[in-house]
Scaffold this motif. Structure first.
Motif, PDB file in Angstrom:
ATOM      1  N   MET A  56       0.816  -1.210   0.000  1.00  0.00           N
ATOM      2  CA  MET A  56       0.000   0.000   0.000  1.00  0.00           C
ATOM      3  C   MET A  56       0.860   1.275   0.000  1.00  0.00           C
ATOM      4  SD  MET A  56      -3.136  -1.136  -0.050  1.00  0.00           S
ATOM      5  CE  MET A  56      -2.518  -2.530  -1.034  1.00  0.00           C
ATOM      6  N   ARG A  57       1.933   1.279   0.779  1.00  0.00           N
ATOM      7  CA  ARG A  57       2.719   2.500   0.954  1.00  0.00           C
ATOM      8  C   ARG A  57       3.754   2.722  -0.133  1.00  0.00           C
ATOM      9  NH1 ARG A  57       6.187   2.899   4.440  1.00  0.00           N
ATOM     10  NH2 ARG A  57       6.392   0.710   5.055  1.00  0.00           N
ATOM     11  N   LYS A  58       4.306   1.627  -0.682  1.00  0.00           N
ATOM     12  CA  LYS A  58       5.451   1.772  -1.577  1.00  0.00           C
ATOM     13  C   LYS A  58       5.233   1.179  -2.969  1.00  0.00           C
ATOM     14  CE  LYS A  58       8.230   3.833   1.374  1.00  0.00           C
ATOM     15  NZ  LYS A  58       8.677   5.229   1.126  1.00  0.00           N
ATOM     16  N   ILE A  59       4.838  -0.094  -3.029  1.00  0.00           N
ATOM     17  CA  ILE A  59       4.879  -0.795  -4.314  1.00  0.00           C
ATOM     18  C   ILE A  59       3.806  -0.287  -5.270  1.00  0.00           C
ATOM     19  CG2 ILE A  59       4.766  -3.042  -5.425  1.00  0.00           C
ATOM     20  CD1 ILE A  59       5.792  -4.222  -2.751  1.00  0.00           C
ATOM     21  N   LEU A  60       2.557  -0.289  -4.844  1.00  0.00           N
ATOM     22  CA  LEU A  60       1.500   0.178  -5.742  1.00  0.00           C
ATOM     23  C   LEU A  60       1.619   1.672  -6.052  1.00  0.00           C
ATOM     24  CD1 LEU A  60      -1.514  -1.978  -4.521  1.00  0.00           C
ATOM     25  CD2 LEU A  60      -0.269  -2.164  -6.683  1.00  0.00           C
ATOM     26  N   PRO A  61       1.956   2.544  -5.077  1.00  0.00           N
ATOM     27  CA  PRO A  61       2.206   3.941  -5.462  1.00  0.00           C
ATOM     28  C   PRO A  61       3.316   4.093  -6.497  1.00  0.00           C
ATOM     29  CG  PRO A  61       1.866   3.811  -3.102  1.00  0.00           C
ATOM     30  CD  PRO A  61       1.933   2.395  -3.603  1.00  0.00           C
ATOM     31  N   ALA A  62       4.386   3.297  -6.370  1.00  0.00           N
ATOM     32  CA  ALA A  62       5.483   3.374  -7.343  1.00  0.00           C
ATOM     33  C   ALA A  62       5.024   2.936  -8.727  1.00  0.00           C
ATOM     34  CB  ALA A  62       6.654   2.517  -6.872  1.00  0.00           C
ATOM     35  N   LEU A  63       4.241   1.872  -8.790  1.00  0.00           N
ATOM     36  CA  LEU A  63       3.728   1.414 -10.084  1.00  0.00           C
ATOM     37  C   LEU A  63       2.768   2.436 -10.680  1.00  0.00           C
ATOM     38  CD1 LEU A  63       3.198  -2.364  -9.254  1.00  0.00           C
ATOM     39  CD2 LEU A  63       4.880  -1.405 -10.848  1.00  0.00           C
ATOM     40  N   PHE A  64       1.960   3.091  -9.826  1.00  0.00           N
ATOM     41  CA  PHE A  64       1.066   4.132 -10.331  1.00  0.00           C
ATOM     42  C   PHE A  64       1.859   5.289 -10.924  1.00  0.00           C
ATOM     43  CE2 PHE A  64      -1.000   8.257  -9.441  1.00  0.00           C
ATOM     44  CZ  PHE A  64      -1.989   8.176 -10.424  1.00  0.00           C
ATOM     45  N   ALA A  88      12.686   5.700  -5.244  1.00  0.00           N
ATOM     46  CA  ALA A  88      13.554   4.519  -5.275  1.00  0.00           C
ATOM     47  C   ALA A  88      12.801   3.275  -5.731  1.00  0.00           C
ATOM     48  CB  ALA A  88      14.171   4.294  -3.897  1.00  0.00           C
ATOM     49  N   TYR A  89      11.622   3.032  -5.154  1.00  0.00           N
ATOM     50  CA  TYR A  89      10.887   1.830  -5.531  1.00  0.00           C
ATOM     51  C   TYR A  89      10.461   1.871  -6.992  1.00  0.00           C
ATOM     52  CZ  TYR A  89      10.539  -0.820  -1.182  1.00  0.00           C
ATOM     53  OH  TYR A  89      10.829  -1.599  -0.099  1.00  0.00           O
ATOM     54  N   GLN A  90      10.118   3.060  -7.497  1.00  0.00           N
ATOM     55  CA  GLN A  90       9.730   3.150  -8.900  1.00  0.00           C
ATOM     56  C   GLN A  90      10.887   2.729  -9.804  1.00  0.00           C
ATOM     57  OE1 GLN A  90       8.168   6.969 -10.046  1.00  0.00           O
ATOM     58  NE2 GLN A  90       8.304   6.521 -12.230  1.00  0.00           N
ATOM     59  N   ARG A  91      12.079   3.262  -9.517  1.00  0.00           N
ATOM     60  CA  ARG A  91      13.246   2.901 -10.324  1.00  0.00           C
ATOM     61  C   ARG A  91      13.531   1.397 -10.244  1.00  0.00           C
ATOM     62  NH1 ARG A  91      16.342   6.259  -8.551  1.00  0.00           N
ATOM     63  NH2 ARG A  91      16.707   7.564 -10.371  1.00  0.00           N
ATOM     64  N   LEU A  92      13.478   0.846  -9.041  1.00  0.00           N
ATOM     65  CA  LEU A  92      13.839  -0.559  -8.869  1.00  0.00           C
ATOM     66  C   LEU A  92      12.808  -1.493  -9.496  1.00  0.00           C
ATOM     67  CD1 LEU A  92      15.191  -0.383  -5.211  1.00  0.00           C
ATOM     68  CD2 LEU A  92      16.526  -0.606  -7.315  1.00  0.00           C
ATOM     69  N   LEU A  93      11.523  -1.150  -9.407  1.00  0.00           N
ATOM     70  CA  LEU A  93      10.501  -1.998 -10.029  1.00  0.00           C
ATOM     71  C   LEU A  93      10.633  -1.979 -11.548  1.00  0.00           C
ATOM     72  CD1 LEU A  93       7.350  -1.232  -7.838  1.00  0.00           C
ATOM     73  CD2 LEU A  93       8.971  -3.124  -7.645  1.00  0.00           C
ATOM     74  N   LEU A  94      10.942  -0.808 -12.105  1.00  0.00           N
ATOM     75  CA  LEU A  94      11.181  -0.751 -13.550  1.00  0.00           C
ATOM     76  C   LEU A  94      12.412  -1.563 -13.932  1.00  0.00           C
ATOM     77  CD1 LEU A  94      10.394   3.009 -14.204  1.00  0.00           C
ATOM     78  CD2 LEU A  94       9.048   1.044 -14.981  1.00  0.00           C
ATOM     79  N   ASP A  95      13.437  -1.553 -13.074  1.00  0.00           N
ATOM     80  CA  ASP A  95      14.624  -2.365 -13.346  1.00  0.00           C
ATOM     81  C   ASP A  95      14.287  -3.851 -13.352  1.00  0.00           C
ATOM     82  OD1 ASP A  95      16.201  -0.174 -13.662  1.00  0.00           O
ATOM     83  OD2 ASP A  95      17.443  -0.490 -11.886  1.00  0.00           O
ATOM     84  N   VAL A  96      13.423  -4.289 -12.428  1.00  0.00           N
ATOM     85  CA  VAL A  96      13.026  -5.699 -12.417  1.00  0.00           C
ATOM     86  C   VAL A  96      12.297  -6.044 -13.705  1.00  0.00           C
ATOM     87  CG1 VAL A  96      11.648  -7.463 -11.275  1.00  0.00           C
ATOM     88  CG2 VAL A  96      12.864  -5.775  -9.908  1.00  0.00           C
ATOM     89  N   ILE A  97      11.325  -5.228 -14.073  1.00  0.00           N
ATOM     90  CA  ILE A  97      10.533  -5.496 -15.277  1.00  0.00           C
ATOM     91  C   ILE A  97      11.422  -5.540 -16.517  1.00  0.00           C
ATOM     92  CG2 ILE A  97       8.768  -4.500 -16.797  1.00  0.00           C
ATOM     93  CD1 ILE A  97       7.398  -3.460 -14.190  1.00  0.00           C
TER      94      ILE A  97
END
Length: 487
Positions: free
Chosen positions: A20-28, A415-424
């Motif tokens: 709720m706090r990090k992952i979904l906001p970063a993906l949004f 940070a989470y946005q960058r890292l999630l894009l790196d995973v994808i």
């Protein structure tokens, strides 16, 4: 960071706090930016605390929107983001339920990313269940910290996960590595001729790395009382930042070149002598006090914490690196809860000039320093001396600022946005390799073992202060002090 990579992002722990706090906001934010996420990309939330997709989306509306960036929520972008989200109800304790997940995603295109935003005790069962229904191929898996309780348990998890996923499929996340100033530290060091000649023992007097929090353990008392600050922050975040600061220039910025150099730093850490732990390691525990005028309770009275707990909420360490670049330079690491301010920063103190014709002020410690602020405001500031206006040659400290939000028009990426894009997109450079993790645990373990064997209580410190006085005394022995004590 445009991409055409199609993906299916499966989020375990889909109703949890991290999601709720990090992952979904970063993906949004990546979705709202346009072009960062392929149009065909899907997010599949996995949880057992919602009955169906509609109920889950209602949960997301209530719990994710408050954590979206200061720009607020564009309702049109939010509505289109929700169309990406699917929901699968699964009891993670029942491997047979994973057939529902397989059926839900088997026809979705692109790479599969499994993000385990769960407790580490579920990592291995989830991986086994994924393999049992054939979902471990054409996939990447993201493991949150903490990965184990010590070297033995960390190896057990890595061994089990490694039998199901290849190392290049495993993304061990440390969100501090995704922060903009950490990326800019690499750019400053390896993209400019200015700093590299100074980035060594001949010109650096000491380095401080601090991660301080105003918050206490909040609702995590049960978890934290079995973990402590050394496991929760030092073994991963602080040692990773240390390795970034101290690493040699990599051959390139590909994943293994960067991680090879970080590993060399971790392996060069001077082993902790059990007889010297009291001199180079300070552990503390917060007592009742006040944060910005608001009374807060002692750690031992927090929900879920044992009244006689000896778990540390503060750690300060003196660390040395045994190689030609850094021999003799002390690195001071510090982290704690209920401290005077929320701040994460790296302070590089350069040596004073060897002789000054301009007076004693040019010889004072800290006249030249680089301060890399990771939070709350992400900046890089270089301090030097300049002449004060007026008569005489009087020197004063001035600074050059790299304030990202003022210099660059485009917004910073979280940070989470960058890292999630790196995973994808399959970029591993900012994720922790298994041998790095093992080296960090191996260095930390003598301290853990000593504290467990001695069973001495941590040094008390009042909430709202900067920790036990012993942490300041440790630096004073080396003729220096923490940055806030200078000011």
């Amino acid at each position: 960071m445009q991409t055409d990579s199609s993906f299916t992002f499966v989020l375990f722990g889909g109703t949890g706090d991290l999601s709720m706090r990090k992952i979904l906001p970063a993906l949004f934010e990546a979705h709202r930016a346009g072009g960062m996420l392929a149009d065909s990309g899907k997010i599949v939330a996995v949880a057992r605390h919602a009955a169906n997709r509609d109920e889950y989306l209602q949960w997301v509306n209530e719990h994710v929107k408050p954590h979206v960036s200061k720009k607020g929520v564009d309702e049109a972008a939010w509505a289109s983001f929700l169309t990406r989200i699917e929901f699968v109800k699964i009891d993670l304790g029942n491997p047979e339920d994973f057939t529902h997940l397989r059926d839900a995603i088997q026809d979705l295109p692109g790479i599969r990313v499994f993000y385990l935003a769960t407790g580490p005790s579920l990592f291995v069962p989830i991986c086994h269940a994924l393999a049992s229904v054939g979902l471990n191929e054409n996939a990447r898996i993201v493991l949150e910290k903490p990965l184990g309780y010590d070297l033995k348990s960390s190896n057990a998890i890595n061994d089990a996960v490694g039998k199901i996923f290849a190392e290049e499929q495993i993304y061990r996340i440390d969100h501090y590595l995704g922060k903009e100033p950490v990326q800019n530290l690499l750019a400053l060091r390896f993209g400019n001729a200015l700093f590299e000649p100074l980035w060594r023992r001949e010109w650096v007097e000491s380095i401080q790395i601090t991660i301080a929090e105003e918050l206490g353990v909040e609702a995590r008392g049960d978890f934290y009382d079995n973990t402590g600050a050394l496991r929760d922050m030092v073994q991963n975040h602080l040692l990773q930042l240390l390795s970034i600061v101290a690493m040699e220039p990599p051959h390139s910025m590909d994943s293994d070149s960067v991680r090879d150099e970080k590993l060399r730093v971790l392996r060069a850490l001077k082993p902790i002598d059990p007889n010297e732990i009291g001199k180079v390691a300070v552990r503390g525990q917060y007592h009742a006090g006040g944060i910005r005028g608001t009374p807060v309770p002692a750690y031992a009275t927090e929900p879920g914490v044992k009244p006689d707990s000896t778990t540390e909420t503060f750690v300060a360490l003196k660390v040395e690196i045994e190689n030609w670049r850094w021999a003799g330079v002390p690195f001071f690491l510090r982290t704690g809860k209920r401290l005077a301010d929320r701040v994460a920063e790296i302070v590089v103190n350069f040596r004073a000039v060897p002789h000054s014709a301009l007076g004693a002020s040019a010889l004072r410690a800290g006249a030249n320093r680089l301060v890399i602020r990771l939070q709350p405001n992400e900046t890089i500031r270089l301090y030097c001396l300049a002449k004060q206006p007026g008569e005489g040659m009087n020197l004063a400290s001035v600074h050059l600022d790299l304030a990202f939000d003022q210099f660059f028009r485009e917004g910073q990426m979280e940070a989470y946005q960058r890292l999630l894009l790196d995973v994808i997109n399959g970029r591993l450079a900012l994720f922790v390799r298994r041998d790095e993790q093992e080296a960090a645990w191996r260095w930390v373990e003598p301290i853990l073992n000593d504290w467990k064997a001695s069973n001495k209580p941590p040094k008390p410190y009042a909430s709202g202060t900067w920790g036990p006085a012993a942490a300041s005394a440790m630096l004073a022995q080396h003729g220096t002090c923490w940055l806030e004590e200078e000011n």
